[in-house]
Motif scaffolding. Structure first.
Motif, PDB file in Angstrom:
ATOM      1  N   ILE A  20       0.794  -1.226   0.000  1.00 56.39           N
ATOM      2  CA  ILE A  20       0.000   0.000   0.000  1.00 56.39           C
ATOM      3  C   ILE A  20       0.834   1.287   0.000  1.00 56.39           C
ATOM      4  CG2 ILE A  20      -0.392   0.170   2.499  1.00 56.39           C
ATOM      5  CD1 ILE A  20      -3.411   0.865   1.543  1.00 56.39           C
ATOM      6  N   GLU A  21       1.991   1.275   0.651  1.00 53.92           N
ATOM      7  CA  GLU A  21       2.814   2.485   0.690  1.00 53.92           C
ATOM      8  C   GLU A  21       4.150   2.326  -0.036  1.00 53.92           C
ATOM      9  OE1 GLU A  21       3.133   4.289   4.524  1.00 53.92           O
ATOM     10  OE2 GLU A  21       0.966   4.458   4.743  1.00 53.92           O
ATOM     11  N   GLU A  22       4.339   1.229  -0.746  1.00 58.67           N
ATOM     12  CA  GLU A  22       5.602   1.002  -1.462  1.00 58.67           C
ATOM     13  C   GLU A  22       5.856   2.047  -2.542  1.00 58.67           C
ATOM     14  OE1 GLU A  22       8.362  -1.168  -1.192  1.00 58.67           O
ATOM     15  OE2 GLU A  22       7.415  -1.230   0.783  1.00 58.67           O
ATOM     16  N   TYR A  23       4.799   2.615  -3.092  1.00 50.04           N
ATOM     17  CA  TYR A  23       4.960   3.617  -4.152  1.00 50.04           C
ATOM     18  C   TYR A  23       5.756   4.834  -3.674  1.00 50.04           C
ATOM     19  CZ  TYR A  23       1.349   6.591  -2.069  1.00 50.04           C
ATOM     20  OH  TYR A  23       0.626   7.405  -1.229  1.00 50.04           O
ATOM     21  N   LYS A  24       5.777   5.063  -2.381  1.00 48.23           N
ATOM     22  CA  LYS A  24       6.483   6.228  -1.850  1.00 48.23           C
ATOM     23  C   LYS A  24       7.999   6.117  -2.045  1.00 48.23           C
ATOM     24  CE  LYS A  24       2.789   7.346   1.328  1.00 48.23           C
ATOM     25  NZ  LYS A  24       2.322   7.391   2.700  1.00 48.23           N
ATOM     26  N   SER A  25       8.490   4.897  -2.301  1.00 46.91           N
ATOM     27  CA  SER A  25       9.926   4.725  -2.565  1.00 46.91           C
ATOM     28  C   SER A  25      10.226   4.619  -4.062  1.00 46.91           C
ATOM     29  CB  SER A  25      10.454   3.495  -1.830  1.00 46.91           C
ATOM     30  OG  SER A  25       9.825   2.330  -2.320  1.00 46.91           O
ATOM     31  N   VAL A  26       9.194   4.708  -4.903  1.00 47.35           N
ATOM     32  CA  VAL A  26       9.385   4.646  -6.344  1.00 47.35           C
ATOM     33  C   VAL A  26      10.037   5.931  -6.837  1.00 47.35           C
ATOM     34  CG1 VAL A  26       8.143   4.646  -8.563  1.00 47.35           C
ATOM     35  CG2 VAL A  26       7.463   3.062  -6.759  1.00 47.35           C
ATOM     36  N   ASP A  27      10.978   5.756  -7.759  1.00 46.79           N
ATOM     37  CA  ASP A  27      11.625   6.908  -8.391  1.00 46.79           C
ATOM     38  C   ASP A  27      11.923   6.524  -9.842  1.00 46.79           C
ATOM     39  OD1 ASP A  27      13.150   9.047  -9.227  1.00 46.79           O
ATOM     40  OD2 ASP A  27      14.483   9.031  -7.487  1.00 46.79           O
ATOM     41  N   ASP A  28      10.918   6.666 -10.705  1.00 48.95           N
ATOM     42  CA  ASP A  28      11.068   6.276 -12.115  1.00 48.95           C
ATOM     43  C   ASP A  28      12.166   7.071 -12.811  1.00 48.95           C
ATOM     44  OD1 ASP A  28       8.958   4.489 -11.882  1.00 48.95           O
ATOM     45  OD2 ASP A  28       7.472   5.896 -12.616  1.00 48.95           O
ATOM     46  N   ILE A  29      12.367   8.297 -12.393  1.00 53.59           N
ATOM     47  CA  ILE A  29      13.363   9.166 -13.018  1.00 53.59           C
ATOM     48  C   ILE A  29      14.764   8.543 -12.874  1.00 53.59           C
ATOM     49  CG2 ILE A  29      14.325  11.519 -13.086  1.00 53.59           C
ATOM     50  CD1 ILE A  29      11.248  11.338 -13.660  1.00 53.59           C
ATOM     51  N   ASN A  30      15.037   7.954 -11.712  1.00 53.10           N
ATOM     52  CA  ASN A  30      16.343   7.348 -11.430  1.00 53.10           C
ATOM     53  C   ASN A  30      16.317   5.822 -11.474  1.00 53.10           C
ATOM     54  OD1 ASN A  30      17.844   9.811 -10.938  1.00 53.10           O
ATOM     55  ND2 ASN A  30      16.520  10.049  -9.159  1.00 53.10           N
ATOM     56  N   ASN A  31      15.306   5.250 -12.139  1.00 52.45           N
ATOM     57  CA  ASN A  31      15.161   3.794 -12.309  1.00 52.45           C
ATOM     58  C   ASN A  31      15.105   3.035 -10.991  1.00 52.45           C
ATOM     59  OD1 ASN A  31      15.046   3.720 -15.155  1.00 52.45           O
ATOM     60  ND2 ASN A  31      17.258   4.000 -15.235  1.00 52.45           N
ATOM     61  N   ASN A  32      14.423   3.574  -9.996  1.00 52.68           N
ATOM     62  CA  ASN A  32      14.230   2.890  -8.712  1.00 52.68           C
ATOM     63  C   ASN A  32      12.773   2.584  -8.494  1.00 52.68           C
ATOM     64  OD1 ASN A  32      16.931   2.867  -7.957  1.00 52.68           O
ATOM     65  ND2 ASN A  32      16.787   4.909  -7.095  1.00 52.68           N
TER      66      ASN A  32
END
Length: 183
Positions: free
Chosen positions: A171-183
């Motif tokens: 539910i909160e994993e998206y908060k660590s997503v960083d598409d800009i830096n491929n994370n």
């Protein structure tokens, strides 16, 4: 918990990410509506939840949707965090939508699992996938063509997940997503 086959369709009619190729809101809406009509015709689905994070309200299309199907349909919308979506990418926005759905959907409350699809994507064999899936299991695809590139990343365009797994783990994993830096 119920055993209805529920599909969550995520949507961003009015683009709020810098990594989006198609930015024309009219064309995006057209593609979303075509996709929704397709899913309304899928016999294996019982109910559909549509959620938009750019404040677009699909409920004005309910008479149109009802003409195609007798499925239960719920339309949700909210204003996503545009600055964080712009900073972190579409994955952040998708996660924000899913958190909103989990916390606000009335249809989902009585379910044990759900399917999720990114709104403009049409999974043509979804009926066969649903028939072969076990409602008690989670089905995800690793992201990217090289499964060793990022073993922690999941492809969130289409998946099945139990409500308990999503609520406890994702539910909160998206908060660590960083598409800009491929994370």
């Amino acid at each position: 918990m119920g055993i209805n086959r529920t599909l969550i369709i995520t949507s961003t009619v009015n683009v709020n990410s810098n990594l989006t190729y198609l930015v024309d809101s009219r064309e995006r809406l057209k593609q979303y509506l075509e996709s929704i009509v397709f899913y309304l015709s899928v016999n294996a689905l019982d109910q559909i939840i549509i959620c938009d994070n750019s404040e677009f309200d699909y409920s004005k299309y309910m008479p149109f949707f009802d003409a195609f199907s007798q499925k239960n349909i719920e339309c949700l919308h909210f204003k996503g965090n545009k600055s964080l979506i712009y900073e972190k990418g579409k994955g952040y926005g998708e996660g924000e939508i899913m958190e909103y759905v989990i916390k606000n959907s009335k249809l989902l409350r009585s379910q044990s699992a759900f399917f999720k699809v990114t709104g403009r994507l049409v999974v043509k064999n979804i009926d066969k996938i649903i028939e072969k899936s076990d409602i008690k299991l989670n089905y995800f695809q690793m992201a990217g063509s090289n499964p060793f590139r990022n073993l922690k990343a999941l492809d969130t365009r289409f998946y099945q997940c139990t409500l308990s797994t999503f609520s406890q783990i994702f539910i909160e994993e998206y908060k660590s997503v960083d598409d800009i830096n491929n994370n």
